[in-house]
Design a protein around this motif. Structure first.
Motif, PDB file in Angstrom:
ATOM      1  N   ASP A 163      -8.575   0.617   0.827  1.00 45.03           N
ATOM      2  CA  ASP A 163      -9.167   0.759  -0.499  1.00 45.03           C
ATOM      3  C   ASP A 163     -10.687   0.905  -0.437  1.00 45.03           C
ATOM      4  N   LEU A 191       0.820  -1.208   0.000  1.00 48.12           N
ATOM      5  CA  LEU A 191       0.000   0.000   0.000  1.00 48.12           C
ATOM      6  C   LEU A 191       0.857   1.263   0.000  1.00 48.12           C
ATOM      7  N   LYS A 192       1.999   1.205   0.660  1.00 51.45           N
ATOM      8  CA  LYS A 192       2.906   2.350   0.644  1.00 51.45           C
ATOM      9  C   LYS A 192       3.368   2.632  -0.779  1.00 51.45           C
ATOM     10  N   LYS A 222      -4.924  11.050  -3.883  1.00 49.53           N
ATOM     11  CA  LYS A 222      -5.067  10.324  -5.140  1.00 49.53           C
ATOM     12  C   LYS A 222      -6.528  10.050  -5.484  1.00 49.53           C
ATOM     13  N   SER A 223      -7.412  10.197  -4.512  1.00 50.35           N
ATOM     14  CA  SER A 223      -8.830   9.929  -4.735  1.00 50.35           C
ATOM     15  C   SER A 223      -9.632  11.181  -5.040  1.00 50.35           C
ATOM     16  N   ALA A 238      -2.263  10.303   1.831  1.00 52.36           N
ATOM     17  CA  ALA A 238      -1.809  10.102   0.458  1.00 52.36           C
ATOM     18  C   ALA A 238      -2.922   9.492  -0.385  1.00 52.36           C
ATOM     19  N   GLY A 239      -3.680   8.558   0.210  1.00 58.18           N
ATOM     20  CA  GLY A 239      -4.800   7.948  -0.499  1.00 58.18           C
ATOM     21  C   GLY A 239      -5.883   8.956  -0.822  1.00 58.18           C
ATOM     22  N   LYS A 253       1.826   1.912  -3.479  1.00 58.22           N
ATOM     23  CA  LYS A 253       0.669   2.342  -4.267  1.00 58.22           C
ATOM     24  C   LYS A 253       0.306   3.798  -4.031  1.00 58.22           C
ATOM     25  N   TYR A 254       0.345   4.226  -2.779  1.00 62.02           N
ATOM     26  CA  TYR A 254      -0.161   5.548  -2.442  1.00 62.02           C
ATOM     27  C   TYR A 254       0.909   6.574  -2.054  1.00 62.02           C
ATOM     28  N   LEU A 281     -11.589   4.353   1.110  1.00 61.97           N
ATOM     29  CA  LEU A 281     -11.467   5.461   0.167  1.00 61.97           C
ATOM     30  C   LEU A 281     -12.689   5.524  -0.752  1.00 61.97           C
ATOM     31  N   LEU A 317      -0.443   7.374   5.270  1.00 61.12           N
ATOM     32  CA  LEU A 317      -0.929   6.548   4.164  1.00 61.12           C
ATOM     33  C   LEU A 317      -2.316   6.995   3.737  1.00 61.12           C
TER      34      LEU A 317
END
Length: 334
Positions: free
Chosen positions: A230, A138-139, A168-169, A164-165, A141-142, A233, A161
């Motif tokens: 996931d 996950l790190k 990106k969302s 950061a998610g 990825k985000y 989010l 984390l």
């Protein structure tokens, strides 16, 4: 840290991650190749207001939510009219730790490094191997490359984390809505009242030093963050859209069981928090403080405007349910 008449104020948020409203319910994760919920853009009305009344005295209650769509513009015209007509605006309840001027200055250096693990340990050293393996996926990825985060306590690594998610969302965790309400109140010279309570900290340097040197049982918080990130989010995108569109029916139907509680408990149930009487039962004390402030405002004003987080408005244990149990009439927006 903000200057006040009573000296300097340290928010308990220094020790606790932001209170994101994340679901741990049954929202299904989108399958690979299926686009996630599209976050709305443009000018949106937000939710309606709840009405609390007794006799001719009325309190309008507005529910905030974070995170919200980054490219959304909130249409605050309805709230502006209500605030302008009010004699008082009741701000959301916050626990603040008041310390002296000189104590505040000497405590500042000790705050550096508060997010890091004791003894300079890294995440690989403090969480199980399978949890760490999930973290690395996950790190990547985000977050991407960031060696510094590996030294964070799990509760704070999970926070980074999540932030950061959110980015990106298409979501933003900010205070724009509350800031707009404050601006309207100031413009119309409406009194703003804190509805929380003050925490007296006798030795802030010792409190921070003890926290930095103590272990925190935050594995549950960290693991829950990884396991549900996931889907959380996706749920937050749905909620953000529902708030922006003022869809009360959809907001009411969402599950408000939250990761926040697990992460807050990780800090508040630590040995340092248990030893500090001022940090005990924060959530219960905030609710009690708000109910007292709300009743005082309702008794004193013909019209009051109050701001609460949406999860403190809905449900049988909500703040408004507390007022209803005391004989006030509560009406939900349509």
């Amino acid at each position: 840290m903000t200057k006040t008449i009573n000296g300097y104020v340290f928010s308990l948020a220094l020790l606790v991650p932001p209170a994101f409203a994340q679901s741990v319910g049954q929202t299904a994760q989108p399958a690979d190749g299926v686009p996630a919920t599209v976050v709305i853009e443009g000018r949106r009305p937000g939710p309606g207001v709840w009405k609390v009344s007794k006799g001719t005295h009325v309190m309008w209650v507005f529910g905030t939510y974070s995170p919200l769509p980054r490219k959304m513009e909130w249409d605050a015209s309805r709230v502006e009219r209500l605030v302008a007509k009010s004699q008082e605006v009741l701000m959301p309840p916050v626990a603040k730790a008041h310390i002296g001027f000189f104590s505040g200055l000497t405590a500042l250096p000790s705050l550096i490094g508060i997010k890091r693990n004791p003894d300079d340990a890294v995440l690989h050293d403090v969480v199980p191997a399978d949890v760490y393996a999930h973290w690395t996926v996950l790190k990547a990825k985000y977050v991407g490359e960031d060696d510094g985060i590996e030294h964070y306590r799990p509760v704070f690594a999970g926070e980074e984390l999540l932030l950061a998610g959110l980015k990106k969302s298409g979501l933003s965790y900010g205070s724009e809505v509350l800031g707009k309400i404050e601006d309207v109140a100031k413009k119309n010279k409406v009194k703003m009242t804190d509805s929380g309570y003050d925490v007296m900290v006798d030795d802030p340097r010792k409190l921070v030093r003890d926290f930095k040197n103590s272990q925190v049982d935050d594995l549950v918080c960290f693991t829950k963050t990884l396991d549900t990130l996931d889907t959380d989010l996706e749920t937050m995108r749905v909620r953000a859209n529902a708030w922006a569109n003022g869809d009360i029916g959809e907001i009411r139907g969402l599950n408000f069981a939250e990761r926040r509680d697990a992460c807050l408990d990780a800090v508040m149930n630590s040995s340092i928090a248990k030893d500090a009487a001022a940090l005990r039962q924060v959530r219960q004390r905030l609710r009690t403080s708000w109910l007292k402030a709300a009743e005082n405002a309702l008794a004193s004003n013909a019209i009051t405007f109050a701001v609460l987080e949406i999860q403190d408005i809905l449900g049988p244990t909500s703040y408004l349910a507390g007022l209803q149990a005391r004989g006030y009439v509560v009406e939900s927006p349509r």
